[in-house]
Design an enzyme around this catalytic site. Structure first.
Site, PDB file in Angstrom:
ATOM      1  N   THR A 296       0.756  -1.135   0.001  1.00 25.83           N
ATOM      2  CA  THR A 296      -0.006  -0.248  -0.170  1.00 25.83           C
ATOM      3  C   THR A 296       0.759   1.310  -0.139  1.00 25.83           C
ATOM      4  O   THR A 296       0.613   2.226  -0.811  1.00 25.83           O
ATOM      5  CB  THR A 296      -0.800   0.096   1.227  1.00 25.83           C
ATOM      6  OG1 THR A 296      -1.863  -0.996   1.319  1.00 25.83           O
ATOM      7  CG2 THR A 296      -2.073   1.179   1.332  1.00 25.83           C
ATOM      8  N   GLN A 326      -6.036  -2.220  -2.389  1.00 24.86           N
ATOM      9  CA  GLN A 326      -5.477  -0.923  -2.050  1.00 24.86           C
ATOM     10  C   GLN A 326      -4.478  -0.540  -3.142  1.00 24.86           C
ATOM     11  O   GLN A 326      -3.730  -1.206  -3.722  1.00 24.86           O
ATOM     12  CB  GLN A 326      -4.352  -1.406  -0.997  1.00 24.86           C
ATOM     13  CG  GLN A 326      -5.212  -1.777   0.408  1.00 24.86           C
ATOM     14  CD  GLN A 326      -4.947  -3.395   0.459  1.00 24.86           C
ATOM     15  OE1 GLN A 326      -5.084  -4.345  -0.491  1.00 24.86           O
ATOM     16  NE2 GLN A 326      -4.508  -4.029   1.669  1.00 24.86           N
ATOM     17  N   GLN A 348     -10.185   1.691  -3.505  1.00 23.57           N
ATOM     18  CA  GLN A 348      -9.799   1.548  -2.067  1.00 23.57           C
ATOM     19  C   GLN A 348      -8.484   2.178  -1.683  1.00 23.57           C
ATOM     20  O   GLN A 348      -7.475   2.265  -2.582  1.00 23.57           O
ATOM     21  CB  GLN A 348      -9.514   0.076  -1.714  1.00 23.57           C
ATOM     22  CG  GLN A 348      -9.017  -0.387  -0.179  1.00 23.57           C
ATOM     23  CD  GLN A 348      -9.146  -1.942  -0.146  1.00 23.57           C
ATOM     24  OE1 GLN A 348      -9.736  -2.680  -1.030  1.00 23.57           O
ATOM     25  NE2 GLN A 348      -8.484  -2.170   0.919  1.00 23.57           N
ATOM     26  N   ASP A 349      -8.471   2.972  -0.684  1.00 19.97           N
ATOM     27  CA  ASP A 349      -7.153   3.555  -0.146  1.00 19.97           C
ATOM     28  C   ASP A 349      -6.850   4.755  -0.915  1.00 19.97           C
ATOM     29  O   ASP A 349      -5.366   4.948  -1.442  1.00 19.97           O
ATOM     30  CB  ASP A 349      -6.130   2.567   0.084  1.00 19.97           C
ATOM     31  CG  ASP A 349      -6.120   1.718   1.306  1.00 19.97           C
ATOM     32  OD1 ASP A 349      -7.415   1.755   1.882  1.00 19.97           O
ATOM     33  OD2 ASP A 349      -5.395   0.878   1.331  1.00 19.97           O
ATOM     34  N   ASP A 370     -12.250   2.520   2.627  1.00 21.49           N
ATOM     35  CA  ASP A 370     -11.216   3.373   3.610  1.00 21.49           C
ATOM     36  C   ASP A 370     -10.568   4.263   2.622  1.00 21.49           C
ATOM     37  O   ASP A 370      -9.240   4.427   2.880  1.00 21.49           O
ATOM     38  CB  ASP A 370     -10.086   2.350   3.875  1.00 21.49           C
ATOM     39  CG  ASP A 370     -10.798   1.073   4.832  1.00 21.49           C
ATOM     40  OD1 ASP A 370     -11.947   1.202   5.469  1.00 21.49           O
ATOM     41  OD2 ASP A 370     -10.263  -0.120   4.637  1.00 21.49           O
ATOM     42  N   ARG A 438     -14.148   3.347  10.051  1.00 23.22           N
ATOM     43  CA  ARG A 438     -13.959   2.067  10.847  1.00 23.22           C
ATOM     44  C   ARG A 438     -12.347   2.113  11.606  1.00 23.22           C
ATOM     45  O   ARG A 438     -11.644   2.864  10.828  1.00 23.22           O
ATOM     46  CB  ARG A 438     -14.182   0.882   9.937  1.00 23.22           C
ATOM     47  CG  ARG A 438     -13.262   0.712   8.894  1.00 23.22           C
ATOM     48  CD  ARG A 438     -13.459  -0.620   8.086  1.00 23.22           C
ATOM     49  NE  ARG A 438     -12.587  -0.845   6.988  1.00 23.22           N
ATOM     50  CZ  ARG A 438     -12.515  -1.975   6.620  1.00 23.22           C
ATOM     51  NH1 ARG A 438     -12.847  -3.191   7.115  1.00 23.22           N
ATOM     52  NH2 ARG A 438     -11.813  -2.350   5.487  1.00 23.22           N
ATOM     53  N   TRP A 440      -9.183   1.139  12.149  1.00 24.33           N
ATOM     54  CA  TRP A 440      -8.118   0.372  11.298  1.00 24.33           C
ATOM     55  C   TRP A 440      -7.118  -0.010  12.654  1.00 24.33           C
ATOM     56  O   TRP A 440      -6.470  -1.003  12.657  1.00 24.33           O
ATOM     57  CB  TRP A 440      -7.166   1.228  10.454  1.00 24.33           C
ATOM     58  CG  TRP A 440      -6.178   0.566   9.663  1.00 24.33           C
ATOM     59  CD1 TRP A 440      -6.009  -0.561   9.560  1.00 24.33           C
ATOM     60  CD2 TRP A 440      -5.157   1.171   9.041  1.00 24.33           C
ATOM     61  NE1 TRP A 440      -4.901  -0.610   8.607  1.00 24.33           N
ATOM     62  CE2 TRP A 440      -4.302   0.317   8.486  1.00 24.33           C
ATOM     63  CE3 TRP A 440      -4.748   2.908   8.970  1.00 24.33           C
ATOM     64  CZ2 TRP A 440      -3.042   0.871   7.835  1.00 24.33           C
ATOM     65  CZ3 TRP A 440      -3.609   2.986   8.290  1.00 24.33           C
ATOM     66  CH2 TRP A 440      -2.644   2.046   7.777  1.00 24.33           C
TER      67      TRP A 440
END
Length: 532
Positions: A296, A326, A348-349, A370, A438, A440
């Site tokens: 990531t 990610q 994502q990310d 996220d 959320r 992490w």
């Protein structure tokens, strides 16, 4: 007889002198160095590691004040970090495959950053405040967590990672330093005076650059060859060779630039400003992802760690798609960085607010899972946040904040913004659930303040990460939000969640108090809010 008397007197004299010079013993037989160090260490989160790292302290340099003990704790963390870095270098040859080597390479880069952050805290002439020190120690600890994460993401945590020497000890020693320094912080520690809506550290020249519609460029990048360079990385590399560290402006003309860019922390890269022709016209795009074999951390289309970085009028994009999981568009670990009227597009990310102090103003952020995440102290103000259509079976989550230590001064503050569904999600809105965040990490901290929450947000508001993990230790807050999903009557009942009623509590997360500056944007022609 006289000779014997003289000898006896001399022996008595030297015995008395030695007793004065030697460390006195306590009732238990311990020297003051042992008892005093033990007392200080017993007030840290990891006393065993503290005592072990300071066991050879001489009585002449015993810490009498907290500031002295803080320096000793940071020096100890530095010593162990240097030893670990030296040991871990040789593990590159032990990597069995490409994935292990990629994760190992991230760790070596992160260790280098950790050592720089620790060195920064005790460097003469920095005039660092306790809040500055807390920021840099928070970053050092985040680096270690990121190092471990890379091996886990790529499924190769079974061999090289356990061989990495002293990783846990270094993390614990940094946590100790964070706790010691945290005791010196006051509500006024992180405040700063402003000049025309800017923090005092931003020079007059930088204020004019932000206000100017066409700032004078030191270099121009243009795909058609009409500038100094055709690629942005070429311009960054040229800037790195300069001898000064004053503001350096790179104008990036309209076009789609397909390149992965790294803006490191060298002295020549400090205070770089990238100015595009507008977020619709100047686009930097890449497609690295965890699904494609990157960590990531290393998947970012643009990664910046150079202090004082400013970007304006640029879109950062990652086109790997949701199926590759990610995939970061921008990763920032740049202290005192500003992103103004920029776009961040991914799934994502998307936006990795990795570490340090960051400010985002009038930006557009698109993603699914996220998609605003990391462990910086980041404030997003007057931004448009759009959840896109995720893969089948996925849930949209706006934030995943990564605070691992209760003394880190990090978190994500989203203020006076809008959270809405992107055009591709609107037709299928009933098929997917979307949440504000959320946890992490164990001490995840996120607030939404005076922000419009549209119908896409689930009434529960927040999503667990894994069972009851972090639900008691996180800090999730909402303050005077607006819109059809701003009602908190159906919100989660976690111990760490709160509906913020007090303006005093909410003000902790404003530009004035949460990051190092009342505002990072000009007053003339650009609306901003220093407080609530």
């Amino acid at each position: 007889m006289a000779t014997n008397l003289v000898c006896s007197l001399l022996l008595l004299f030297f015995t008395l002198v030695l007793s004065v010079l030697s460390p006195a013993r306590s009732a238990t037989g311990s020297s003051p160095s042992t008892t005093l160090i033990d007392w200080w260490c017993d007030h840290t989160p990891y006393p065993v590691q503290c005592k072990s790292s300071l066991q050879n302290v001489q009585p002449t340099i015993l810490p009498r004040r907290r500031s002295q003990f803080r320096k000793m704790a940071i020096d100890a963390a530095m010593k162990w970090a240097l030893q670990a870095q030296s040991h871990n270098k040789w593990l590159g040859s032990k990597c069995r495959n490409h994935k292990e080597r990629v994760a190992w390479a991230d760790c070596m880069m992160l260790y280098q950053s950790t050592i720089a952050q620790l060195n920064h805290t005790t460097e003469p002439g920095t005039n660092a405040t306790p809040f500055d020190i807390q920021t840099w120690l928070s970053t050092a600890l985040t680096n270690h967590d990121t190092c471990r994460a890379g091996f886990n993401e790529l499924g190769v945590s079974d061999y090289v990672l356990p061989l990495m020497s002293n990783n846990n000890n270094v993390s614990k020693l940094i946590s100790n330093a964070l706790a010691i320094n945290n005791a010196t912080l006051t509500p006024q520690t992180n405040s700063t005076t402003t000049k025309e809506g800017f923090p005092s550290w931003l020079s007059t020249g930088d204020r004019k650059l932000l206000q100017s519609s066409t700032p004078t460029a030191n270099l121009v990048v243009a795909k058609d060859g009409t500038g100094n360079f055709r690629t942005i990385q070429q311009a960054i590399d040229a800037a790195a060779k300069r001898s000064s560290s004053g503001r350096f402006v790179i104008n990036v003309k309209r076009g789609v630039y397909e390149e992965n860019i790294s803006i490191g922390s060298g002295s020549g890269l400090k205070n770089i400003m990238l100015v595009g022709d507008g977020l619709r016209y100047t686009i930097i795009t890449g497609s690295r992802s965890v699904g494609g074999g990157s960590t990531t951390f290393n998947s970012a289309t643009v990664a910046v760690t150079a202090d004082g970085f400013i970007a304006r009028g640029i879109t950062f994009r990652n086109t790997a798609g949701p199926q590759n999981h990610q995939a970061v568009a921008l990763r920032s670990g740049a202290d005192l960085s500003v992103f103004y009227r920029c776009g961040f597009e991914g799934y994502q990310d998307t936006l990795y607010v990795h570490s340090q102090r960051q400010f985002y103003r009038e930006c557009y952020i698109y993603g699914t899972v996220d998609f605003i995440f990391g462990n910086a102290a980041a404030v997003l103000q007057n931004c448009m946040i759009y959840a896109r259509r995720p893969m089948s079976g996925q849930k949209n989550v706006v934030t995943a904040q990564g605070r691992t230590d209760p003394n880190q001064n990090t978190g994500i503050s989203i203020h006076n913004s809008r959270v809405m569904a992107a055009p591709d999600l609107m037709p299928v809105l009933s098929s997917f659930r979307s949440y504000l965040g959320r946890p992490w990490k164990e001490y995840s901290r996120t607030v939404f303040m005076q922000t419009y929450l549209d119908t896409l947000i689930d009434p529960a508001g927040w999503l667990p990460w894994d069972g009851n993990f972090a639900l008691d230790t996180l800090y999730y807050g909402e303050y005077k939000n607006l819109g059809p999903r701003s009602s908190t009557t159906g919100r989660v009942a976690w111990k760490g969640y709160r509906v913020i009623q007090s303006s005093t509590e909410a003000s902790q997360f404003t530009v004035a108090n949460f990051i190092a500056g009342r505002s990072w944007l000009p007053a003339t022609g650009v609306p901003f809010t220093a407080g609530l």
